[in-house]
Design a protein around this motif. Structure first.
Motif: not given
Length: 260
Positions: A169-170, A173-174, A216, A225, A228
């Motif tokens: 997921n992260w 998004d990135e 991160y 990040m 976010r």
């Protein structure tokens, strides 16, 4: 949840601590974390050694001197822990291998979503779980081909493990933030240039995350990040970050930077 960069770090850690040592005991505090009977792990791991690791996406494969390959999936909170004294076994180290040299390897798994399995073939496992090549090794051509016939949102596609094994997921998004692509853009509307932009961003995010050991705070300041969360400020536009659901997953994006 540990994603590709975190599991790559676990691979490096295990490579540097736990290979080429004879296993003298397999201890399990909760057999629900084993995909096979405990007796199978005893039979196939006892007196054997871990000799090589291979990662595909979020799965880590540990080849042994025996007939079976040990598979680890780290779930939500899993991680490896290598230590000397048994009293140092972590509280949530529900699975443990002991070695002839007196050291131990624990599989920490606080929320118990991680698991171990024994398999005969990595290729067969990959096929049965519909995994693509690892996202780090994926070619642009294979990435493009996996888009054929797809009509859904781009974020759903790049999180599909049959498209890009290891992207969670992260990372999704990135990747979309770095490529300036809106998460709900339909794949059928994307140009070859768009797809290559996503592919290049994926490779960039993977390497940056691995290089920084998935810490991160050490990512470049232009990475999502760092901001976010809903209402945070986009580095590039100064606009607010928005939160939506895509495919049931919480998604953060910058509407001015990632125009639909």
């Amino acid at each position: 949840m540990p994603e590709l960069p975190e599991v790559q770090g676990y691979k490096t850690y295990i490579d540097s601590t736990s290979l080429h040592q004879r296993i003298t005991e397999v201890d399990c505090r909760d057999t629900k974390l084993l995909k096979k009977p405990k007796a199978d792990f005893d039979a196939y791991l006892y007196n054997q050694e871990l000799i090589e690791t291979q990662r595909i996406g979020k799965y880590l494969f540990l080849k042994t001197t025996g007939k079976k390959i040990l598979v680890m999936h780290f779930g939500m909170t899993g991680r490896p822990h290598y230590y000397k004294n048994e009293e140092d076994r972590p509280k949530f180290g529900h699975l443990e291998l002991s070695f002839e040299n007196g050291f131990h390897f624990a599989f920490e798994n606080k929320r118990k979503f991680g698991w171990w399995d024994l398999i005969d073939s990595i290729a067969d496992f990959k096929a049965s779980h519909k995994l693509s090549d690892d996202a780090r090794d994926l070619t642009l051509e294979d990435f493009k081909q996996s888009f054929n016939g797809r009509k859904t949102d781009i974020k759903k596609i790049i999180m599909d493990q049959s498209v890009a094994a290891g992207v969670g997921n992260w990372m999704a998004d990135e990747i979309l933030y770095q490529s300036k692509i809106h998460p709900t853009k339909k794949v059928i509307e994307m140009t070859d240039t768009d797809i290559k932009s996503v592919f290049d961003a994926m490779k960039k995010v993977i390497e940056v995350a691995i290089e920084n050991h998935a810490h991160y705070k050490d990512f470049p300041k232009t990475f999502l990040m760092h901001f976010r969360k809903e209402g945070a400020t986009c580095y590039h536009t100064g606009a607010q970050i928005e939160k939506i659901k895509v495919g049931g997953r919480t998604t953060y994006f910058s509407p001015q930077w990632q125009e639909l």
